[in-house]
Scaffold this active site. Structure first.
Site, PDB file in Angstrom:
ATOM      1  N   LYS A  22      35.661  61.173 104.424  1.00  0.00           N
ATOM      2  CA  LYS A  22      37.138  61.223 104.498  1.00  0.00           C
ATOM      3  C   LYS A  22      37.586  61.976 105.749  1.00  0.00           C
ATOM      4  O   LYS A  22      38.321  61.447 106.573  1.00  0.00           O
ATOM      5  CB  LYS A  22      37.711  61.917 103.255  1.00  0.00           C
ATOM      6  CG  LYS A  22      39.195  62.234 103.365  1.00  0.00           C
ATOM      7  CD  LYS A  22      39.741  62.861 102.112  1.00  0.00           C
ATOM      8  CE  LYS A  22      39.796  64.365 102.092  1.00  0.00           C
ATOM      9  NZ  LYS A  22      40.758  64.964 103.055  1.00  0.00           N
ATOM     10  N   ASN A  23      37.112  63.207 105.867  1.00  0.00           N
ATOM     11  CA  ASN A  23      37.582  64.048 106.979  1.00  0.00           C
ATOM     12  C   ASN A  23      37.043  63.577 108.326  1.00  0.00           C
ATOM     13  O   ASN A  23      37.555  63.981 109.374  1.00  0.00           O
ATOM     14  CB  ASN A  23      37.187  65.514 106.745  1.00  0.00           C
ATOM     15  CG  ASN A  23      37.945  66.124 105.588  1.00  0.00           C
ATOM     16  OD1 ASN A  23      38.865  65.517 105.060  1.00  0.00           O
ATOM     17  ND2 ASN A  23      37.548  67.323 105.182  1.00  0.00           N
ATOM     18  N   CYS A 117      50.953  74.017 101.031  1.00  0.00           N
ATOM     19  CA  CYS A 117      49.916  73.269 100.345  1.00  0.00           C
ATOM     20  C   CYS A 117      49.377  74.156  99.232  1.00  0.00           C
ATOM     21  O   CYS A 117      49.377  75.383  99.364  1.00  0.00           O
ATOM     22  CB  CYS A 117      48.842  72.935 101.361  1.00  0.00           C
ATOM     23  SG  CYS A 117      47.424  72.129 100.690  1.00  0.00           S
ATOM     24  N   ARG A 122      49.182  76.577 105.402  1.00  0.00           N
ATOM     25  CA  ARG A 122      48.480  75.714 106.361  1.00  0.00           C
ATOM     26  C   ARG A 122      49.423  75.307 107.492  1.00  0.00           C
ATOM     27  O   ARG A 122      49.871  74.168 107.563  1.00  0.00           O
ATOM     28  CB  ARG A 122      47.909  74.472 105.668  1.00  0.00           C
ATOM     29  CG  ARG A 122      46.831  74.807 104.666  1.00  0.00           C
ATOM     30  CD  ARG A 122      46.322  73.576 103.972  1.00  0.00           C
ATOM     31  NE  ARG A 122      45.352  72.827 104.739  1.00  0.00           N
ATOM     32  CZ  ARG A 122      44.777  71.706 104.311  1.00  0.00           C
ATOM     33  NH1 ARG A 122      45.099  71.209 103.142  1.00  0.00           N
ATOM     34  NH2 ARG A 122      43.898  71.076 105.073  1.00  0.00           N
ATOM     35  N   ASP A 307      35.615  73.761 101.290  1.00  0.00           N
ATOM     36  CA  ASP A 307      35.877  72.667 100.345  1.00  0.00           C
ATOM     37  C   ASP A 307      34.856  72.630  99.207  1.00  0.00           C
ATOM     38  O   ASP A 307      35.099  72.003  98.176  1.00  0.00           O
ATOM     39  CB  ASP A 307      35.852  71.309 101.080  1.00  0.00           C
ATOM     40  CG  ASP A 307      37.139  71.070 101.859  1.00  0.00           C
ATOM     41  OD1 ASP A 307      38.019  71.955 101.850  1.00  0.00           O
ATOM     42  OD2 ASP A 307      37.262  69.998 102.486  1.00  0.00           O
ATOM     43  N   ARG A 399      42.252  60.603  96.151  1.00  0.00           N
ATOM     44  CA  ARG A 399      42.555  60.845  97.571  1.00  0.00           C
ATOM     45  C   ARG A 399      41.274  61.005  98.385  1.00  0.00           C
ATOM     46  O   ARG A 399      41.244  60.629  99.558  1.00  0.00           O
ATOM     47  CB  ARG A 399      43.394  62.116  97.729  1.00  0.00           C
ATOM     48  CG  ARG A 399      44.845  61.958  97.341  1.00  0.00           C
ATOM     49  CD  ARG A 399      45.626  63.177  97.747  1.00  0.00           C
ATOM     50  NE  ARG A 399      45.361  63.531  99.131  1.00  0.00           N
ATOM     51  CZ  ARG A 399      45.741  64.649  99.715  1.00  0.00           C
ATOM     52  NH1 ARG A 399      46.437  65.533  99.039  1.00  0.00           N
ATOM     53  NH2 ARG A 399      45.448  64.900 100.971  1.00  0.00           N
TER      54      ARG A 399
END
Ligand code: UD1
Length: 429
Positions: A22-23, A117, A122, A307, A399
């Protein structure tokens, strides 16, 4: 709205293929905007954040089309709008990545500032400061960043060495590749996602050196041409499945991944008595006894990834002994611990530290995910818990995780999804 329902207590066995990152993919989608022509990306995960970014590209006049499973064609020849829609930036902070390419290609960008967030403060001040240093005139008004320039000019950009911001490094690099002259980014992020984005840009003709280090040098070029590029494996999904095996027990083979990105996670698991074997593109994680306590402190890459802090906390919750966790990146990243405590965990949070005293077992409870990684942690806790856990907020997992429930079911977990009427969902809030 959907819930994930897990009946805990089953060991995991078998193999799972890790999806594209994803990132890693989100910056590539933004980077493709710099190319006046076609780009083909492979290993693109089918997840909500990618779909949001594709909507963003389309809104700006970029054409995107899947031409095979995980294979995406992007054509940015017709890039025309410079206004990023608020609704898309609101849904996903990474959509701010379009600012750098818009400035570089059109000399203008109007991008709403992403808000707060749930995992903490952030800001995007480092991104904005970087654009200014490259010569853009930037104003912020009514929640929108408006920036313009004739052509960006190369300059030396200093990022905050405490954070080595991944997002700011990428956005400034994207802005600088077409700038006039040389840009040097100091205290740059060393995350693999930055490296992969730089490699993609180089394949398109950009002149970038120092990637993977903390000083990145970019000599601006006049234009980029398209290429075919493969997104790296998702190291957060890899870590999630590593911890799933550690928490639930059993033996899981993770295929199509890169063990070299998982060094700190492997170390933490090994320290806990979990067996991790690796090859070039696979990892096997096996656990037959109760894990042992292990302390971690999150840090920018190559440190332990923030994460995966929630997943480590779940393992610590069922481990033998007391673990100390230190969160150094985000200031509100323990919001999931109340939910774990409701499942019987013993976690005390003070500031950016969490003290976790392992308990022999967790028990099922209705819980709610509030962000992607908190959701993953609750799924892992449910795998280890006695009884049936209902996790609300499945949309957060969508997501960032491709077919998470299918993949876990393939490993023997008893896990499913069910729709919940709005009214019933409120009961869990
Ligand atoms: C990315 C990842 C996210 C991961 C994080 C840290 C994506 C889409 N998201 O987020 O999953 O948890 O890296 O590895 O890739 N900061 C500032 N000002 C800025 C930018 C950042 O103060 O302009 C601070 C942040 O508040 C945070 C720290 O820097 O405390 C790190 O943030 P950053 O590395 O930028 O994270 P993201 O790119 O947002």
């Amino acid at each position: 709205m959907e819930q994930i329902v897990v009946s805990g207590g089953r060991h995991l066995h078998g193999a799972v293929s890790i999806s594209g990152s994803k990132n890693g993919t989100l910056p590539l989608l933004a980077a493709a905007m710099l190319v006046e022509g076609e780009t083909v990306l492979e290993n693109v995960p089918q997840i909500e954040d990618v779909h949001t970014m594709l909507q963003m590209l389309e809104a700006l006049g970029v054409h995107t089309r899947f031409i095979g499973p995980g294979v995406l064609k992007i054509d940015a020849s017709d890039l025309r709008s410079i206004e990023a829609p608020y609704d898309l930036v609101r849904r996903m902070r990474a959509s701010f990545y379009v600012a750098g390419p818009l400035l570089a290609r059109t000399g203008r960008a109007e991008v709403p500032l992403p808000g707060g967030c749930l995992i903490g403060n952030r800001p995007v001040d480092l991104h904005v400061q970087g654009f200014k240093t490259l010569g853009a005139i930037v104003s912020e008004d009514s929640g929108v960043m408006r920036a313009y320039c004739q052509r960006l000019r190369g300059a030396r950009v200093y990022l905050d060495p405490r954070y080595r911001s991944l997002g700011a490094t990428i956005n400034i690099m994207l802005a600088a590749v077409l700038a006039d002259g040389t840009t040097v980014i100091e205290s740059a992020s060393r995350e693999p996602e930055v490296v992969s984005c730089a490699q993609f840009l180089r394949r398109c003709g950009a002149d970038i050196s120092g990637i993977g280090g903390s000083t990145i040098t970019i000599h601006g070029v006049d234009r980029l041409q398209g290429c075919r590029f493969r997104s790296i494996p998702d190291r957060m999904e890899t870590g999630t499945f590593m911890y799933a095996a550690a928490v639930a027990g059993g033996s899981v083979l993770l295929e199509d991944t890169l063990p070299e990105h998982m060094v700190m996670v492997t170390e933490a698991l090994t320290h806990s008595g979990v067996q991790v074997d690796c090859g070039d593109n696979y990892l096997r994680v096996s656990r037959d006894r109760r894990p042992l306590a292990a302390d971690i402190a999150t840090a920018p890459y190559p440190g332990f990834p923030t994460d995966l802090q929630p997943c480590h906390c779940v393992m610590a919750s069922v481990a033998e002994g007391k673990s100390i966790i230190e969160e150094a990146i985000f200031d509100a990243r323990y919001n999931y611990t109340d939910e774990l405590n409701r499942m019987g965990a013993n976690i005390r949070v003070a500031g950016n530290m969490a003290v976790v005293v392992g308990v022999p077992r967790l028990s099922a409870a209705p819980v709610e995910a509030t962000d992607i990684r908190a959701g993953a942690a609750l799924v892992l806790a449910a795998l280890a818990a006695e009884g049936r856990t209902h996790i609300s907020g499945a949309e957060f997992l969508d997501r960032g995780y491709e077919r998470l429930t299918d993949k876990l079911r393939g490993l023997g977990a008893e896990i499913s999804r069910r729709s919940v009427e709005g009214k019933e969902a409120l009961c869990w809030v």
